[in-house]
Scaffold this motif. Structure first.
Motif, PDB file in Angstrom:
ATOM      1  N   ASP A  60       0.827  -1.224   0.000  1.00 50.74           N
ATOM      2  CA  ASP A  60       0.000   0.000   0.000  1.00 50.74           C
ATOM      3  C   ASP A  60       0.861   1.274   0.000  1.00 50.74           C
ATOM      4  OD1 ASP A  60      -2.378  -1.425   0.034  1.00 50.74           O
ATOM      5  OD2 ASP A  60      -2.542  -1.421   2.222  1.00 50.74           O
ATOM      6  N   GLY A  61       2.184   1.093   0.096  1.00 49.65           N
ATOM      7  CA  GLY A  61       3.066   2.265  -0.031  1.00 49.65           C
ATOM      8  C   GLY A  61       3.723   2.738   1.252  1.00 49.65           C
ATOM      9  N   ALA A  62       3.553   1.981   2.353  1.00 52.30           N
ATOM     10  CA  ALA A  62       4.205   2.384   3.613  1.00 52.30           C
ATOM     11  C   ALA A  62       5.614   1.799   3.673  1.00 52.30           C
ATOM     12  CB  ALA A  62       3.386   1.884   4.802  1.00 52.30           C
ATOM     13  N   ALA A  63       6.496   2.477   4.419  1.00 54.18           N
ATOM     14  CA  ALA A  63       7.804   1.888   4.732  1.00 54.18           C
ATOM     15  C   ALA A  63       7.588   0.987   5.946  1.00 54.18           C
ATOM     16  CB  ALA A  63       8.791   2.993   5.074  1.00 54.18           C
ATOM     17  N   ILE A  64       8.277  -0.170   5.970  1.00 58.34           N
ATOM     18  CA  ILE A  64       8.058  -1.109   7.082  1.00 58.34           C
ATOM     19  C   ILE A  64       9.247  -1.055   8.037  1.00 58.34           C
ATOM     20  CG2 ILE A  64       7.628  -3.539   7.680  1.00 58.34           C
ATOM     21  CD1 ILE A  64       5.359  -2.107   6.082  1.00 58.34           C
ATOM     22  N   ALA A  65       8.931  -0.910   9.322  1.00 60.55           N
ATOM     23  CA  ALA A  65       9.980  -0.874  10.345  1.00 60.55           C
ATOM     24  C   ALA A  65      10.146  -2.273  10.941  1.00 60.55           C
ATOM     25  CB  ALA A  65       9.596   0.120  11.433  1.00 60.55           C
ATOM     26  N   GLU A  66      11.277  -2.468  11.662  1.00 60.18           N
ATOM     27  CA  GLU A  66      11.551  -3.797  12.239  1.00 60.18           C
ATOM     28  C   GLU A  66      10.871  -4.001  13.582  1.00 60.18           C
ATOM     29  OE1 GLU A  66      15.745  -4.299  12.381  1.00 60.18           O
ATOM     30  OE2 GLU A  66      15.853  -4.784  10.233  1.00 60.18           O
ATOM     31  N   SER A  67      10.453  -2.885  14.191  1.00 63.79           N
ATOM     32  CA  SER A  67       9.800  -2.949  15.495  1.00 63.79           C
ATOM     33  C   SER A  67       9.014  -1.664  15.696  1.00 63.79           C
ATOM     34  CB  SER A  67      10.854  -3.066  16.601  1.00 63.79           C
ATOM     35  OG  SER A  67      11.619  -1.867  16.638  1.00 63.79           O
ATOM     36  N   SER A  68       8.178  -1.644  16.738  1.00 62.71           N
ATOM     37  CA  SER A  68       7.437  -0.418  17.051  1.00 62.71           C
ATOM     38  C   SER A  68       8.413   0.697  17.400  1.00 62.71           C
ATOM     39  CB  SER A  68       6.501  -0.664  18.238  1.00 62.71           C
ATOM     40  OG  SER A  68       5.517  -1.590  17.884  1.00 62.71           O
ATOM     41  N   ALA A  69       9.452   0.330  18.184  1.00 66.55           N
ATOM     42  CA  ALA A  69      10.421   1.340  18.625  1.00 66.55           C
ATOM     43  C   ALA A  69      11.120   1.977  17.431  1.00 66.55           C
ATOM     44  CB  ALA A  69      11.427   0.710  19.575  1.00 66.55           C
ATOM     45  N   SER A  70      11.483   1.167  16.418  1.00 69.12           N
ATOM     46  CA  SER A  70      12.180   1.791  15.282  1.00 69.12           C
ATOM     47  C   SER A  70      11.199   2.537  14.376  1.00 69.12           C
ATOM     48  CB  SER A  70      13.037   0.782  14.509  1.00 69.12           C
ATOM     49  OG  SER A  70      12.242  -0.167  13.900  1.00 69.12           O
ATOM     50  N   ALA A  71       9.917   2.145  14.376  1.00 69.10           N
ATOM     51  CA  ALA A  71       8.931   2.853  13.536  1.00 69.10           C
ATOM     52  C   ALA A  71       8.770   4.319  13.953  1.00 69.10           C
ATOM     53  CB  ALA A  71       7.570   2.144  13.611  1.00 69.10           C
ATOM     54  N   VAL A  72       8.902   4.594  15.260  1.00 69.00           N
ATOM     55  CA  VAL A  72       8.590   5.954  15.744  1.00 69.00           C
ATOM     56  C   VAL A  72       9.769   6.921  15.617  1.00 69.00           C
ATOM     57  CG1 VAL A  72       6.883   5.046  17.362  1.00 69.00           C
ATOM     58  CG2 VAL A  72       9.196   5.550  18.196  1.00 69.00           C
ATOM     59  N   LYS A  73      10.960   6.382  15.274  1.00 74.33           N
ATOM     60  CA  LYS A  73      12.127   7.284  15.180  1.00 74.33           C
ATOM     61  C   LYS A  73      11.914   8.282  14.042  1.00 74.33           C
ATOM     62  CE  LYS A  73      15.377   4.329  17.472  1.00 74.33           C
ATOM     63  NZ  LYS A  73      15.977   3.032  17.310  1.00 74.33           N
ATOM     64  N   GLY A  74      11.990   9.562  14.347  1.00 74.18           N
ATOM     65  CA  GLY A  74      11.822  10.606  13.331  1.00 74.18           C
ATOM     66  C   GLY A  74      10.372  10.935  13.024  1.00 74.18           C
ATOM     67  N   ALA A  75       9.428  10.271  13.694  1.00 72.17           N
ATOM     68  CA  ALA A  75       8.011  10.525  13.411  1.00 72.17           C
ATOM     69  C   ALA A  75       7.543  11.805  14.112  1.00 72.17           C
ATOM     70  CB  ALA A  75       7.159   9.349  13.880  1.00 72.17           C
ATOM     71  N   GLY A  76       6.663  12.542  13.431  1.00 74.60           N
ATOM     72  CA  GLY A  76       6.042  13.714  14.048  1.00 74.60           C
ATOM     73  C   GLY A  76       4.726  13.341  14.701  1.00 74.60           C
ATOM     74  N   ILE A  77       4.133  12.250  14.195  1.00 71.49           N
ATOM     75  CA  ILE A  77       2.858  11.757  14.733  1.00 71.49           C
ATOM     76  C   ILE A  77       2.948  10.229  14.813  1.00 71.49           C
ATOM     77  CG2 ILE A  77       0.356  11.559  14.357  1.00 71.49           C
ATOM     78  CD1 ILE A  77       0.491  14.175  12.755  1.00 71.49           C
ATOM     79  N   VAL A  78       2.515   9.673  15.944  1.00 70.89           N
ATOM     80  CA  VAL A  78       2.487   8.216  16.115  1.00 70.89           C
ATOM     81  C   VAL A  78       1.026   7.800  16.325  1.00 70.89           C
ATOM     82  CG1 VAL A  78       3.220   6.301  17.609  1.00 70.89           C
ATOM     83  CG2 VAL A  78       4.801   8.210  17.140  1.00 70.89           C
ATOM     84  N   ILE A  79       0.603   6.765  15.576  1.00 77.01           N
ATOM     85  CA  ILE A  79      -0.786   6.280  15.704  1.00 77.01           C
ATOM     86  C   ILE A  79      -0.759   4.798  16.052  1.00 77.01           C
ATOM     87  CG2 ILE A  79      -3.008   5.941  14.513  1.00 77.01           C
ATOM     88  CD1 ILE A  79      -2.304   8.322  12.729  1.00 77.01           C
ATOM     89  N   THR A  80      -1.585   4.397  17.038  1.00 79.39           N
ATOM     90  CA  THR A  80      -1.710   2.967  17.354  1.00 79.39           C
ATOM     91  C   THR A  80      -3.149   2.520  17.104  1.00 79.39           C
ATOM     92  OG1 THR A  80      -2.020   3.563  19.709  1.00 79.39           O
ATOM     93  CG2 THR A  80       0.165   2.865  19.030  1.00 79.39           C
ATOM     94  N   MET A  81      -3.315   1.280  16.580  1.00 82.12           N
ATOM     95  CA  MET A  81      -4.644   0.704  16.325  1.00 82.12           C
ATOM     96  C   MET A  81      -4.555  -0.776  16.700  1.00 82.12           C
ATOM     97  SD  MET A  81      -7.627   1.323  15.667  1.00 82.12           S
ATOM     98  CE  MET A  81      -9.154   1.184  14.802  1.00 82.12           C
ATOM     99  N   LEU A  82      -4.791  -1.071  17.981  1.00 77.45           N
ATOM    100  CA  LEU A  82      -4.467  -2.373  18.571  1.00 77.45           C
ATOM    101  C   LEU A  82      -5.705  -2.990  19.219  1.00 77.45           C
ATOM    102  CD1 LEU A  82      -1.150  -1.016  20.095  1.00 77.45           C
ATOM    103  CD2 LEU A  82      -1.302  -2.680  18.230  1.00 77.45           C
ATOM    104  N   PRO A  83      -5.637  -4.288  19.592  1.00 79.22           N
ATOM    105  CA  PRO A  83      -6.852  -4.941  20.080  1.00 79.22           C
ATOM    106  C   PRO A  83      -7.410  -4.367  21.391  1.00 79.22           C
ATOM    107  CG  PRO A  83      -5.258  -6.583  19.346  1.00 79.22           C
ATOM    108  CD  PRO A  83      -4.553  -5.255  19.339  1.00 79.22           C
ATOM    109  N   ALA A  84      -6.598  -4.221  22.436  1.00 78.18           N
ATOM    110  CA  ALA A  84      -7.157  -3.895  23.762  1.00 78.18           C
ATOM    111  C   ALA A  84      -6.172  -3.050  24.577  1.00 78.18           C
ATOM    112  CB  ALA A  84      -7.481  -5.191  24.506  1.00 78.18           C
ATOM    113  N   GLY A  85      -6.616  -2.625  25.782  1.00 75.03           N
ATOM    114  CA  GLY A  85      -5.838  -1.711  26.619  1.00 75.03           C
ATOM    115  C   GLY A  85      -4.432  -2.204  26.917  1.00 75.03           C
ATOM    116  N   LYS A  86      -4.290  -3.507  27.191  1.00 72.99           N
ATOM    117  CA  LYS A  86      -2.958  -4.021  27.556  1.00 72.99           C
ATOM    118  C   LYS A  86      -1.978  -3.892  26.381  1.00 72.99           C
ATOM    119  CE  LYS A  86      -4.004  -8.787  26.478  1.00 72.99           C
ATOM    120  NZ  LYS A  86      -4.477 -10.048  26.774  1.00 72.99           N
ATOM    121  N   HIS A  87      -2.474  -4.043  25.147  1.00 72.70           N
ATOM    122  CA  HIS A  87      -1.586  -3.899  23.983  1.00 72.70           C
ATOM    123  C   HIS A  87      -1.175  -2.440  23.809  1.00 72.70           C
ATOM    124  CE1 HIS A  87      -4.381  -7.299  23.112  1.00 72.70           C
ATOM    125  NE2 HIS A  87      -3.236  -7.921  22.924  1.00 72.70           N
TER     126      HIS A  87
END
Ligand code: NAD
Length: 295
Positions: free
Chosen positions: A43-70
């Motif tokens: 779909d055109g996104a760059a894929i990171a190796e982990s959540s931690a590496s995905a957020v490096k350099g990001a101006g906005i971080v979005i999460t869409m996960l199953p439940a509160g603990k996640h």
């Protein structure tokens, strides 16, 4: 356009991230499941190796996960890797208490935060027509709104931390109760020899009118686009309705509110789920109502 990190690329998050790419954002995405990462890549996104590496350099971080603990797990993981002042938005449906804890984590790390659960289902996620119910400070909401507008058509600021989740579970409690009410009315109508169309024509223009009847009619025929015409394929699965009604009951218990119909609706959907119908659209609850006559 922003650098957006998107974590959680499931049925909802996948198409939401794709819409951000379409809108021109640079999206870096991560999910635990390889197939979801592959889809996001195509779909055109760059894929990171982990959540931690995905957020490096990001101006906005979005999460869409199953439940509160996640959500708490991922926010704990990523916040130390985000630049101070970064905006973090959670679009998952989670309990109000976890949402407040997530806001507190963000504040402690120096981030702006918004809880922004959605309604509109997978169709709304694909079509960028979701409604976002938001909680958080005015400044954080103002920063979140333009990016949410790329994934939805209605963005409502409901109040402070956790207010979006509160609005979401109150709305879905109405939905769960009203769908059972509409199902019971059709089953009673059947026993009284009333055609589905006749009941629909009267109730849809009378005081029984509601979304569960006029948009999502639980019998085939009167509303051709409702899941009843498609073997009750979801749509919005009954197990997700159990989840939301349980969140509503947990919140009611914690806040000292008494919601007897919400509680009964939760029990009815739990039984339907336990009978093996968790993957059936929630409007299929009418089939459960029909079985009660023989019991
Ligand atoms: P889903 O199960 O399809 O997607 C969740 C994704 O999160 C999965 O791909 C999973 O691999 C990923 N994930 C879980 N833990 C992770 C972690 N630690 N790091 C990275 N990824 C992780 O669920 P969904 O249908 O997309 O729903 C997401 C949220 O939206 C839920 O809270 C749900 O209640 C809510 N919601 C769903 C709908 C709907 O119709 N599906 C509608 C409104 C709201």
């Amino acid at each position: 356009m922003a650098n957006v990190a998107f974590i959680g690329l499931g049925n909802m998050g996948g198409p939401m991230a794709a819409n951000l790419v379409k809108a021109g954002h640079k999206v870096t995405a991560f999910d635990l499941v390889a197939a979801s990462r592959d889809q996001a890549k195509s779909d055109g996104a760059a894929i990171a190796e982990s959540s931690a590496s995905a957020v490096k350099g990001a101006g906005i971080v979005i999460t869409m996960l199953p439940a509160g603990k996640h959500v708490l797990g991922v926010w704990n993981e990523v916040i130390p890797h985000m630049a101070k002042g970064t905006l973090i938005i959670d679009c998952s449906t989670i309990d109000v208490e976890s949402a407040k804890q997530a806001h507190a984590l963000a504040a402690k790390g120096g981030m702006a935060s918004v809880d922004a659960p959605v309604s509109g289902g997978t169709g709304g996620a694909r079509g960028a027509t979701l409604t976002f119910m938001c909680g958080g400070e005015d400044k954080a909401f103002a920063a979140a709104k333009p990016v949410l507008e790329n994934m939805g058509k209605k963005i409502v600021h409901c109040g402070g931390a956790g207010a979006g989740q509160a609005a979401k579970i109150c709305n879905n409690m109405i939905l769960g109760i009203s769908m059972i009410a509409v199902g019971e009315a059709f089953v009673l109508g059947e026993k009284l020899g009333l055609s589905h169309q006749a009941l629909f024509d009267v109730a849809s223009t009378s005081s029984g009118q509601c979304w569960s009847l006029t948009t999502y009619c639980p019998v085939p025929g009167p509303v051709p686009t409702s899941p009843a015409n498609n073997g009750y394929k979801p749509g919005f699965a009954s197990n997700l309705m159990v989840k939301d009604l349980t969140l509503a009951q947990d919140a009611a218990n914690a806040a000292g509110a008494v919601t007897p119909l919400g509680k009964h609706a939760q029990e009815i959907y739990k039984t339907f789920d336990a009978e093996g119908h968790g993957g059936v659209d929630f409007s299929g609850i009418i089939q459960h109502v029909r079985t009660l006559a023989g019991k």
